[in-house]
Enzyme design. Structure first.
Site, PDB file in Angstrom:
ATOM      1  N   GLY A  64      62.408  39.699  52.270  1.00  0.00           N
ATOM      2  CA  GLY A  64      61.834  39.775  53.610  1.00  0.00           C
ATOM      3  C   GLY A  64      61.314  41.179  53.833  1.00  0.00           C
TER       4      GLY A  64
ATOM      5  N   GLY B  83      59.882  42.250  57.015  1.00  0.00           N
ATOM      6  CA  GLY B  83      59.612  42.518  58.432  1.00  0.00           C
ATOM      7  C   GLY B  83      60.218  43.846  58.808  1.00  0.00           C
TER       8      GLY B  83
ATOM      9  CB  ALA C 253      65.524  43.741  59.191  1.00  0.00           C
ATOM     10  N   GLY C 254      63.593  44.253  56.843  1.00  0.00           N
ATOM     11  CA  GLY C 254      63.403  44.329  55.394  1.00  0.00           C
ATOM     12  C   GLY C 254      62.635  45.562  54.963  1.00  0.00           C
TER      13      GLY C 254
ATOM     14  CG  HIS D 134      60.529  33.105  75.725  1.00  0.00           C
ATOM     15  ND1 HIS D 134      59.727  33.077  76.822  1.00  0.00           N
ATOM     16  CD2 HIS D 134      60.767  34.408  75.464  1.00  0.00           C
ATOM     17  CE1 HIS D 134      59.485  34.320  77.201  1.00  0.00           C
ATOM     18  NE2 HIS D 134      60.103  35.147  76.392  1.00  0.00           N
TER      19      HIS D 134
ATOM     20  NE  ARG E  61      63.348  36.482  77.118  1.00  0.00           N
ATOM     21  CZ  ARG E  61      63.058  37.192  76.040  1.00  0.00           C
ATOM     22  NH1 ARG E  61      63.682  36.950  74.902  1.00  0.00           N
ATOM     23  NH2 ARG E  61      62.153  38.136  76.084  1.00  0.00           N
TER      24      ARG E  61
ATOM     25  CD  GLU F   6      65.049  35.774  64.838  1.00  0.00           C
ATOM     26  OE1 GLU F   6      64.013  36.445  64.705  1.00  0.00           O
ATOM     27  OE2 GLU F   6      65.056  34.639  65.360  1.00  0.00           O
TER      28      GLU F   6
ATOM     29  NE  ARG G 210      66.209  38.383  70.726  1.00  0.00           N
ATOM     30  CZ  ARG G 210      65.109  38.615  71.425  1.00  0.00           C
ATOM     31  NH1 ARG G 210      64.991  39.713  72.148  1.00  0.00           N
ATOM     32  NH2 ARG G 210      64.114  37.737  71.422  1.00  0.00           N
TER      33      ARG G 210
ATOM     34  CG  LEU H 209      60.694  44.431  68.494  1.00  0.00           C
ATOM     35  CD1 LEU H 209      59.632  45.146  69.312  1.00  0.00           C
ATOM     36  CD2 LEU H 209      60.081  43.950  67.192  1.00  0.00           C
TER      37      LEU H 209
END
Lengths: 217, 247, 636
Positions: free
Chosen positions: C40, C42, C44-45, C266, C330, C425, C435, C441
């Site tokens: 991954g 993103g 994090a990765g 959401h 939410r 995530e 969350r 992020l």
């Protein structure tokens, strides 16, 4: 790539300035005949005899050659960068035709320059073809060369029509040259676009209309 | 609605491609263009045929992965719009829609409508970053950045890397993409220490990848989904000249 | 196996520094000998891969997209929270920690959530240094805005593209390390299985999505950063390629899966318009600051929104939650919308949406002000729907969004498989049962940049002294064979239905029974239905083309096969949790007014599921609250 494009922009701008000088000299042709002949011939004599102008002239030849050579190289490289064409292409919707066909327009202009130089430069500077006489003041009668050429309707039409590709080329060229050389002020670029348009119209119409007026004189 | 797709089919990078015609029914106006292609692929599966390979991911106009040349325009008929945000209501019942991949020597076709845009990654690799190791940062507000500069940097940082600029350019130039990244970083004080190196290295890589040169036709700024102006290219040229002279 | 969360000693605010003081170090010369796989790319990765490479490890980083810059972190619009207290409005690390813990309905570990808040401030410094053009005041300092669920302004943003700008920063750092030859970037490669040697994660099997080739990759540790799995619902705000396969495969190899049923729905996405729809686009939550949400009082009202007079409109959020009104959190807003839609009051062709109306706001402030605040969202709305929201009310609908659940990890972000880490995530760590906006992020970034590069040493120090088995180890043979046989099996079905067709069916079941509100009968029904879908899938799916070429149908089929299994676990998890908490709302556990009833007595634990040959065994990690007393979330 930047070097080649900068050379093209630099030589292009130099040639653009030359065109203004050239056009203002041509305006002398619009005066009444006797005055026009005298001033025009005197002016061209001064040009021929000035060392500075001689150097500038060689710079002009060099500019034209460099501009053409680099245009050829860049066009070839750009062709290599996108060798496969789209089966359907409507990119004319996103940019002007002239901006997409600067090379083609350039070929027309080059053709024009060759003929133009054969008509004048070759006769006056190289003495090829019919000899050129002298006017009352003893200057080489360049006016006569011009005047007689523009009594031929074919040349008049050719000279006038060839100013269309020149105008289209200049309109895109002037504003782009500045961008290539790094002018990026956003408001300034908008003003520049207008200046380019005005410049291109003045040059094309100016050069295009003078032969017609001379013909009708 | 009924739509006929004429789609570029090409099995592999080396093989010869051809436009193939596919008739579809049951397309709704609310479908995005990519959903219409999904629909076509389901029809193809039903017929036991290979599906059309095309790219997509986020489908909300931000990831930059989708890239299709639709009816002669990058991302289709609208300006500043990605293919995933184009909807079928932009077409009429009975239309024929020609779909081709991006075409550029630096973007070789992998299969059908999928091209290899890794040239962009390699341009970034040559300086599209600020050399700051994790853990070395000073306090964020210690460096004041005027709003005008932050905004101008953001304007170009918005590039999504889709490649529409290259696709629509008659020279397949990557000048808009490269300039966007250079200007994003070079405008900011954090990017200043490496600014000259960045311009020279990234533009050199851009040339090495075989992109054409920019002749400023302006087509790229019309298609760019992020609305980046070609003034960005002029700015890159400026930085290049300065880097050559000062760097 | 006993779950050891490895929470460090000391006071809450000292735990992370205590951990760092005591953790083991590896000298730079030895780091070069160690190889880490990051799956991954993103936030994090990329962050983890770049930072590990900077530290000296050799990194191989994988993503299924054509470039690391595409990862779905790009889609986050609103911003990222950090406890900088730049606005002088009483913010602090503790307050931020408390907001997140309460927002998550007290279903996360105090120590983890505190660390999230603690590392938020240095993260802003870090991103600024990397060149993220955050919004600024004229004077040059950073701007903040407020976000749902909190009373301070602590959200940092870069226009409506915060996620994209952070990804670009992380991606650029990643490519900086590619240039330094410390990261090998494997784009268009999808991890299909995990390889364990002597019970430790030692590599992965991946498919080259261009050639279809199955490849082996060995390493001393494996880090999963594969994002959320809300595509299990098919229609979600996620990218089409987002999947749960990597974590599911890890789960099947022994990693416990925590709270799989905690999924955030959401409230303000665009509604589904047809069955062939692939994706629900998110509209920023900020619209609820000025928009009013309503449905017609009459179920059979077919008039245009504008033609329905005031007295025939039901502003149900304002009616039910007078103090928070349209700004209710939410989960609560989503559930209220579902309640009205289920009662038949939905609007739009499929009667699946509610109105978000700006008429009053435009009357009060003028069109200019609204355009200034939300202009880009209104134009995006018009691009997608063709409707001018200045003139007509928007139609919005809840959509599956974020997976709080994920692989169970300890304080070091290691799963129950030694040497296998889960960050971002795809783990279950900091958010509890719900969350807060602008925290995702943050979590992805600190996991990748700050936490993992510190904690992984602890494990790798041991790995250094052991063998470094290569890809010719018999375990690689074995796992590769299993992967290949699964692909062959799927290609051999040659049934009559498309992958998408199955996905739509699964999505409908999950959306109906395991989304915003759940009940025992529904979940039991869903489990039966999913088992049928599973059986039918392996009999009737049709994948055309071959497996040794680029084949999107095969990719989708492999992902869906895992989604089907995962959805079973999600329902099983939702069924065992006999309480309502955060995004998990069990209809049996509500007050008379329809509010959630949490049961701390019996359910103050993280459910962690062990895979056992098609069955799931529940383990419980008890949550201890030393610093904060769980209270009732009320938004009345």
């Amino acid at each position: 790539m930047f070097f080649k494009k900068s050379i093209m922009a630099g030589t292009g701008l130099f040639l653009s300035i030359f065109l203004i000088v050239h056009l203002s000299a041509n305006c002398l042709l619009l005066l009444p005949e006797s005055m026009a002949r005298e001033l025009y011939n005197a002016y061209s004599t001064i040009l021929r005899e000035s060392i500075v102008i001689t150097i500038v002239a060689y710079l002009l030849y060099l500019s034209i050659i460099l501009h053409v050579v680099y245009a050829a190289i860049v066009t070839y490289k750009n062709y290599k960068a996108s060798p496969d064409r789209y089966m359907m292409n409507h990119t004319n919707e996103t940019s002007s035709w002239s901006s997409q066909n600067m090379g083609l327009l350039g070929v027309f202009i080059l053709l024009f320059i060759v003929i133009h130089m054969a008509n004048f430069w070759a006769r006056i500077k190289l003495g090829l073809g019919d000899g050129v006489g002298f006017d009352a003041a003893g200057n080489l009668d360049v006016y006569e060369v011009t005047y007689s050429l523009f009594q031929n309707i074919y040349f008049v039409v050719f000279y006038s029509i060839m100013m269309i590709p020149l105008g289209l080329h200049l309109n895109h060229a002037l504003k782009s040259a500045f961008k290539t050389l790094g002018f990026y002020h956003k408001k300034g670029l908008r003003v520049l676009a207008k200046i380019s348009l005005v410049y291109a119209v003045v040059i094309a119409v100016g050069f295009g209309i003078i032969p017609l007026i001379v013909y009708l004189k | 609605m009924k739509v006929t797709f004429k789609i570029w089919r090409q099995d592999s990078p080396k093989s010869k491609g051809v436009l193939k015609s596919y008739e579809t029914d049951g397309i709704s106006e609310d479908m995005s263009f990519l959903e219409a292609l999904d629909h076509l692929n389901e029809i193809l599966v039903a017929k036991n045929e290979k599906v059309v390979a095309f790219e997509y991911d986020c489908r909300e106009g931000i990831c930059g992965q989708c890239g299709l040349f639709i009816n002669g325009r990058a991302h289709g008929p609208h300006e500043h719009t990605t293919a995933c945000q184009l909807h079928m209501r932009s077409f009429k019942d009975g239309d024929t829609i020609v779909v081709e991949p991006w075409r550029a020597a630096a973007f070789p076709i992998i299969k059908d409508l999928v091209v290899d845009r890794s040239a962009f990654d390699r341009i970034i690799e040559k300086g599209g970053y600020i050399s700051a190791k994790t853990g070395t940062a000073p306090e964020a507000n210690a460096m004041l950045i005027p709003k005008e500069i932050a905004d101008a940097s953001m304007d170009v940082a918005a590039c999504i890397g889709c490649g529409a600029c290259v696709a629509t350019c008659k020279n397949a130039s990557a000048a808009l993409f490269t300039s966007a990244k250079i200007n994003h970083l070079n405008k900011l004080p954090q990017g200043k220490p490496e600014q000259h190196r960045r311009v020279l290295d990234m533009t050199a890589q851009m040339e090495a990848e075989g992109f054409g040169s920019c002749t400023l036709t302006g087509a790229c700024e019309v298609e760019c989904p992020a609305g980046i102006s070609i003034a960005s290219i002029a700015e890159m040229n400026n930085r290049y000249v300065r880097a050559k002279l000062l760097g | 196996m006993k779950l050891d969360s490895k929470i460090p000693e000391g006071r809450l605010e000292d735990k992370w520094s205590n951990y760092q003081l005591k953790s083991r170090l590896i000298n730079p010369a030895n780091k070069k000998k160690l190889n880490v796989i990051v799956v991954g790319a993103g936030l994090a990765g990329s962050g983890a891969a770049a930072t590990l490479a900077e530290l000296g490890y050799d990194v191989q980083c994988f993503c299924y997209q054509d470039s690391a810059r595409r990862a779905h972190s790009v889609a986050a619009q609103g911003g990222m929270n950090a406890a900088k207290n730049y606005q002088h409005d009483g913010d602090s690390v503790f307050r931020m920690f408390y907001d997140a813990l309460k927002g998550g309905d007290f279903r996360s570990r105090e120590a983890n959530t505190y660390r999230l808040a603690e590392l938020s401030a240095p993260l802003i410094d870090h991103y600024v240094q990397q060149g993220v053009p955050f919004a600024r005041e004229y004077g040059g300092v950073l701007i903040n805005r407020s976000f749902g669920g909190v009373q301070v302004e602590r959200t940092f943003y870069a226009r409506g593209q915060t996620g994209q700008q952070l990804v670009l920063a992380a991606y650029s750092q990643l490519y900086k390390m590619v240039r330094a030859k410390k990261v090998k970037m494997m784009v268009r490669h999808e991890m299909l299985d995990l390889v364990l040697i002597d019970g430790k994660a030692k590599g992965i099997i991946a498919r080259d999505l261009v050639t279809g080739q199955i490849k082996r990759f060995a390493a001393d540790a494996v880090v999963l950063a594969t994002g959320g799995y809300s595509r299990v619902f098919r229609l979600s705000t996620l990218a089409i390629g987002c999947n749960g396969s990597a974590i599911w495969k890890a789960h099947k190899r022994g990693a416990y899966f925590a709270a799989p049923s905690f999924t955030q729905i959401h409230p303000t996405a665009l509604p589904q318009t047809s069955d062939s729809q692939s994706k629900l686009t998110l509209m920023s939550e900020s619209l609820r600051n000025d928009g009013r949400i309503w449905v017609p009082k009459d179920k059979n009202d077919t008039r245009n929104g504008n033609d329905i007079p005031e007295e025939e409109r039901d502003y149900y959020l304002e009616r039910r939650y007078p103090s928070f009104g349209n700004l209710a959190p939410r989960d609560i807003s989503s559930r209220a919308a579902k309640e009205r839609i289920d009662a038949g009051h939905g609007v739009g062709n499929l009667k699946n949406a509610v109105y978000l109306d700006f008429k009053h706001a435009i009357e009060r402030f003028g069109r200019d002000v609204i355009e200034d605040r939300y202009g880009n969202l209104f134009s995006m709305y018009k691009k997608i729907t063709g409707i001018d929201a200045y003139k007509e009310p928007m139609k919005i609908s809840p959509a599956a969004h974020f997976s709080m659940g994920g692989l169970w990890v300890d304080y070091e972000l290691m799963t129950t498989i030694p040497g296998l880490y889960a960050i971002g995530e795809c783990n279950y760590a900091d958010h509890g049962a719900n969350r807060l906006g602008a925290n995702s992020l943050l979590q992805a970034s600190i996991d990748g940049y700050f936490i993992l590069p510190n904690t992984i040493n602890n494990y790798l120090e041991d790995a250094l002294k052991q063998d470094h088995p290569g890809v010719d180890h018999p375990e690689f043979d074995k796992v590769e064979k299993e992967v290949k046989s699964q692909i062959e099996k799927i290609m051999a079905v040659k049934g009559s239905r498309t992958v998408d067709d199955f996905h739509r069916e699964l999505g409908k079941v999950m959306w109906q029974e395991c989304a915003m509100s759940r009940n025992k009968q529904g979940l039991e029904r869903a489990i039966v239905q999913i088992k049928q879908i599973h059986a039918e899938f392996w009999k009737e799916v049709r994948v055309t083309g071959t497996d040794n070429e680029m084949n999107s149908e095969l990719e989708k089929a492999l992902r869906l096969a895992d989604f089907i299994e995962l959805s079973l676990l999600m329902c099983t998890d939702a069924l065992q949790r006999d309480e309502s908490c955060g995004a998990h709302f069990r209809e049996e556990y509500q007050t008379e007014e329809g509010e959630a009833v949490r049961n701390d007595e019996d359910f103050a634990y993280v459910s962690a599921w062990e895979y056992n040959a098609g069955d799931f065994i529940l383990h419980k990690e008890k949550l201890e609250f030393e610093y904060v007393q769980p209270s009732v979330r009320s938004y009345k």
